[in-house]
Design a protein around this motif. Structure first.
Motif, PDB file in Angstrom:
ATOM      1  N   PRO A  64      10.118  17.764   1.647  1.00  0.00           N
ATOM      2  CA  PRO A  64      11.382  18.187   1.012  1.00  0.00           C
ATOM      3  C   PRO A  64      11.890  17.221  -0.055  1.00  0.00           C
ATOM      4  CG  PRO A  64      11.749  17.486   3.277  1.00  0.00           C
ATOM      5  CD  PRO A  64      10.266  17.511   3.069  1.00  0.00           C
ATOM      6  N   TYR A  65      11.417  15.977  -0.036  1.00  0.00           N
ATOM      7  CA  TYR A  65      11.857  14.981  -1.011  1.00  0.00           C
ATOM      8  C   TYR A  65      10.771  14.665  -2.031  1.00  0.00           C
ATOM      9  CZ  TYR A  65      15.294  14.445   2.664  1.00  0.00           C
ATOM     10  OH  TYR A  65      16.251  14.685   3.602  1.00  0.00           O
ATOM     11  N   PHE A  66       9.951  15.636  -2.344  1.00  0.00           N
ATOM     12  CA  PHE A  66       8.852  15.446  -3.284  1.00  0.00           C
ATOM     13  C   PHE A  66       9.374  15.099  -4.672  1.00  0.00           C
ATOM     14  CE2 PHE A  66       6.352  17.297  -6.741  1.00  0.00           C
ATOM     15  CZ  PHE A  66       5.186  16.570  -6.603  1.00  0.00           C
ATOM     16  N   LEU A  67       8.756  14.095  -5.280  1.00  0.00           N
ATOM     17  CA  LEU A  67       8.977  13.751  -6.685  1.00  0.00           C
ATOM     18  C   LEU A  67       7.610  13.526  -7.324  1.00  0.00           C
ATOM     19  CD1 LEU A  67      11.826  11.077  -6.528  1.00  0.00           C
ATOM     20  CD2 LEU A  67      12.012  13.397  -7.390  1.00  0.00           C
ATOM     21  N   PRO A  68       7.437  13.904  -8.576  1.00  0.00           N
ATOM     22  CA  PRO A  68       6.176  13.570  -9.251  1.00  0.00           C
ATOM     23  C   PRO A  68       5.978  12.049  -9.287  1.00  0.00           C
ATOM     24  CG  PRO A  68       7.413  15.174 -10.524  1.00  0.00           C
ATOM     25  CD  PRO A  68       8.314  14.713  -9.417  1.00  0.00           C
ATOM     26  N   LYS A  69       4.736  11.643  -9.296  1.00  0.00           N
ATOM     27  CA  LYS A  69       4.379  10.230  -9.209  1.00  0.00           C
ATOM     28  C   LYS A  69       5.108   9.373 -10.235  1.00  0.00           C
ATOM     29  CE  LYS A  69       0.366   7.210  -9.745  1.00  0.00           C
ATOM     30  NZ  LYS A  69      -1.090   7.177  -9.961  1.00  0.00           N
ATOM     31  N   TYR A  70       5.090   9.767 -11.495  1.00  0.00           N
ATOM     32  CA  TYR A  70       5.666   8.924 -12.545  1.00  0.00           C
ATOM     33  C   TYR A  70       7.192   8.954 -12.541  1.00  0.00           C
ATOM     34  CZ  TYR A  70       0.914   8.324 -13.988  1.00  0.00           C
ATOM     35  OH  TYR A  70      -0.416   8.000 -13.980  1.00  0.00           O
ATOM     36  N   ARG A  71       7.775  10.030 -12.059  1.00  0.00           N
ATOM     37  CA  ARG A  71       9.237  10.076 -11.913  1.00  0.00           C
ATOM     38  C   ARG A  71       9.665   9.089 -10.838  1.00  0.00           C
ATOM     39  NH1 ARG A  71      14.109  10.641 -14.205  1.00  0.00           N
ATOM     40  NH2 ARG A  71      15.594  11.551 -12.796  1.00  0.00           N
ATOM     41  N   TYR A  72       8.925   9.076  -9.721  1.00  0.00           N
ATOM     42  CA  TYR A  72       9.219   8.143  -8.643  1.00  0.00           C
ATOM     43  C   TYR A  72       9.092   6.695  -9.132  1.00  0.00           C
ATOM     44  CZ  TYR A  72       8.332   5.165  -4.647  1.00  0.00           C
ATOM     45  OH  TYR A  72       8.349   4.122  -3.762  1.00  0.00           O
ATOM     46  N   LEU A  73       8.019   6.386  -9.848  1.00  0.00           N
ATOM     47  CA  LEU A  73       7.829   5.021 -10.344  1.00  0.00           C
ATOM     48  C   LEU A  73       8.918   4.634 -11.342  1.00  0.00           C
ATOM     49  CD1 LEU A  73       3.951   4.988 -10.717  1.00  0.00           C
ATOM     50  CD2 LEU A  73       5.318   3.873  -8.959  1.00  0.00           C
ATOM     51  N   HIS A  76       0.824  -1.207   0.000  1.00  0.00           N
ATOM     52  CA  HIS A  76       0.000   0.000   0.000  1.00  0.00           C
ATOM     53  C   HIS A  76       0.857   1.254   0.000  1.00  0.00           C
ATOM     54  CE1 HIS A  76      -3.338  -2.658   0.636  1.00  0.00           C
ATOM     55  NE2 HIS A  76      -2.732  -3.170   1.694  1.00  0.00           N
ATOM     56  N   GLU A  77       1.881   1.246  -0.768  1.00  0.00           N
ATOM     57  CA  GLU A  77       2.798   2.366  -0.834  1.00  0.00           C
ATOM     58  C   GLU A  77       2.172   3.510  -1.621  1.00  0.00           C
ATOM     59  OE1 GLU A  77       7.268   3.160  -2.474  1.00  0.00           O
ATOM     60  OE2 GLU A  77       6.161   1.412  -3.105  1.00  0.00           O
ATOM     61  N   LYS A  78       2.335   4.711  -1.103  1.00  0.00           N
ATOM     62  CA  LYS A  78       1.842   5.887  -1.821  1.00  0.00           C
ATOM     63  C   LYS A  78       2.926   6.361  -2.777  1.00  0.00           C
ATOM     64  CE  LYS A  78       0.693   9.051   1.000  1.00  0.00           C
ATOM     65  NZ  LYS A  78       0.279  10.027   1.974  1.00  0.00           N
ATOM     66  N   PRO A  79       2.675   6.349  -4.088  1.00  0.00           N
ATOM     67  CA  PRO A  79       3.711   6.749  -5.032  1.00  0.00           C
ATOM     68  C   PRO A  79       3.909   8.256  -5.113  1.00  0.00           C
ATOM     69  CG  PRO A  79       1.774   6.062  -6.207  1.00  0.00           C
ATOM     70  CD  PRO A  79       1.507   5.820  -4.758  1.00  0.00           C
ATOM     71  N   GLU A  80       3.068   9.033  -4.443  1.00  0.00           N
ATOM     72  CA  GLU A  80       3.223  10.480  -4.536  1.00  0.00           C
ATOM     73  C   GLU A  80       3.137  11.089  -3.146  1.00  0.00           C
ATOM     74  OE1 GLU A  80       1.965  13.865  -7.684  1.00  0.00           O
ATOM     75  OE2 GLU A  80       0.537  12.291  -7.267  1.00  0.00           O
ATOM     76  N   LEU A  81       4.065  11.982  -2.851  1.00  0.00           N
ATOM     77  CA  LEU A  81       4.106  12.676  -1.573  1.00  0.00           C
ATOM     78  C   LEU A  81       3.489  14.056  -1.717  1.00  0.00           C
ATOM     79  CD1 LEU A  81       7.798  11.920  -0.593  1.00  0.00           C
ATOM     80  CD2 LEU A  81       5.766  10.891   0.397  1.00  0.00           C
ATOM     81  N   SER A  82       3.292  14.685  -0.586  1.00  0.00           N
ATOM     82  CA  SER A  82       2.823  16.060  -0.579  1.00  0.00           C
ATOM     83  C   SER A  82       3.901  16.959  -1.179  1.00  0.00           C
ATOM     84  CB  SER A  82       2.536  16.485   0.856  1.00  0.00           C
ATOM     85  OG  SER A  82       2.401  17.873   0.936  1.00  0.00           O
ATOM     86  N   ARG A  83       3.489  18.000  -1.851  1.00  0.00           N
ATOM     87  CA  ARG A  83       4.451  18.940  -2.429  1.00  0.00           C
ATOM     88  C   ARG A  83       5.241  19.668  -1.345  1.00  0.00           C
ATOM     89  NH1 ARG A  83       4.164  19.601  -7.817  1.00  0.00           N
ATOM     90  NH2 ARG A  83       2.274  18.887  -8.852  1.00  0.00           N
ATOM     91  N   LYS A  84       4.748  19.627  -0.113  1.00  0.00           N
ATOM     92  CA  LYS A  84       5.445  20.272   0.998  1.00  0.00           C
ATOM     93  C   LYS A  84       6.617  19.436   1.501  1.00  0.00           C
ATOM     94  CE  LYS A  84       1.278  22.574   2.567  1.00  0.00           C
ATOM     95  NZ  LYS A  84       0.288  22.689   3.651  1.00  0.00           N
TER      96      LYS A  84
END
Length: 161
Positions: A37-46, A27-35
């Motif tokens: 500090p290690y925010f990456l867009p969902k598809y970049r992270y994947l 149940h991993e969330k592929p997208e973090l809050s923009r706040k």
């Protein structure tokens, strides 16, 4: 289209997880809050996550690689055109490709806390969850682990460009 028939499969995904083959993050969330500090867009992270899953394949390929077996079919789709006909050049191309990708991941892991480097490597390259890493002796809490986990992907995104 025919309906999916579970009886034809050897094991369902749930059975694989229950049998303890690998406890991946379900149940991993592929997208973090923009706040964050290690925010990456969902598809970049994947993209980066799937890049890291190839780490063990690259290690095995580099270990198997020798001058006698570097044939044209061994390129594995990494070089699209101008495949060197010289076996030595072909082997050099493969060694450079695998070594560069392995070193990129190792370099980002080296920037992590030394006590967590082994666990971060297992988490990002094998997809192991915090729970399974904790059972193997991970010395920190889940919040700290996932902070370093996210930091790794943030660093990898910067290094990879």
């Amino acid at each position: 289209m025919l309906p999916f028939d579970k009886s034809r499969c050897r094991e369902s995904t749930l059975e694989i997880y229950q049998n303890g083959v690998k406890k991946k993050m379900k149940h991993e969330k592929p997208e973090l809050s923009r706040k964050n500090p290690y925010f990456l867009p969902k598809y970049r992270y994947l993209e980066l996550k799937n890049f890291c899953f190839q780490y063990n394949d690259w290690k095995r390929a580099l270990a198997r690689l020798d001058g006698w077996r570097a044939q044209e079919g061994d390129m594995g789709g990494i070089v699209k055109s101008n495949v060197p006909s010289d076996p030595t050049a072909r082997e050099g191309t493969l060694r450079a490709y695998y070594s560069q990708h392995i070193e990129l991941i190792d370099c980002c892991i080296a920037k992590m806390e030394p006590a967590l480097q082994t666990y971060i490597r297992k988490g990002v390259t094998e997809g192991l969850s915090y729970r399974s890493l904790r059972a193997r002796g991970c010395p920190c809490g889940s919040q700290m682990y996932y902070d370093f986990y996210r930091k790794f992907f943030w660093l990898l995104s910067i290094e990879r460009g």
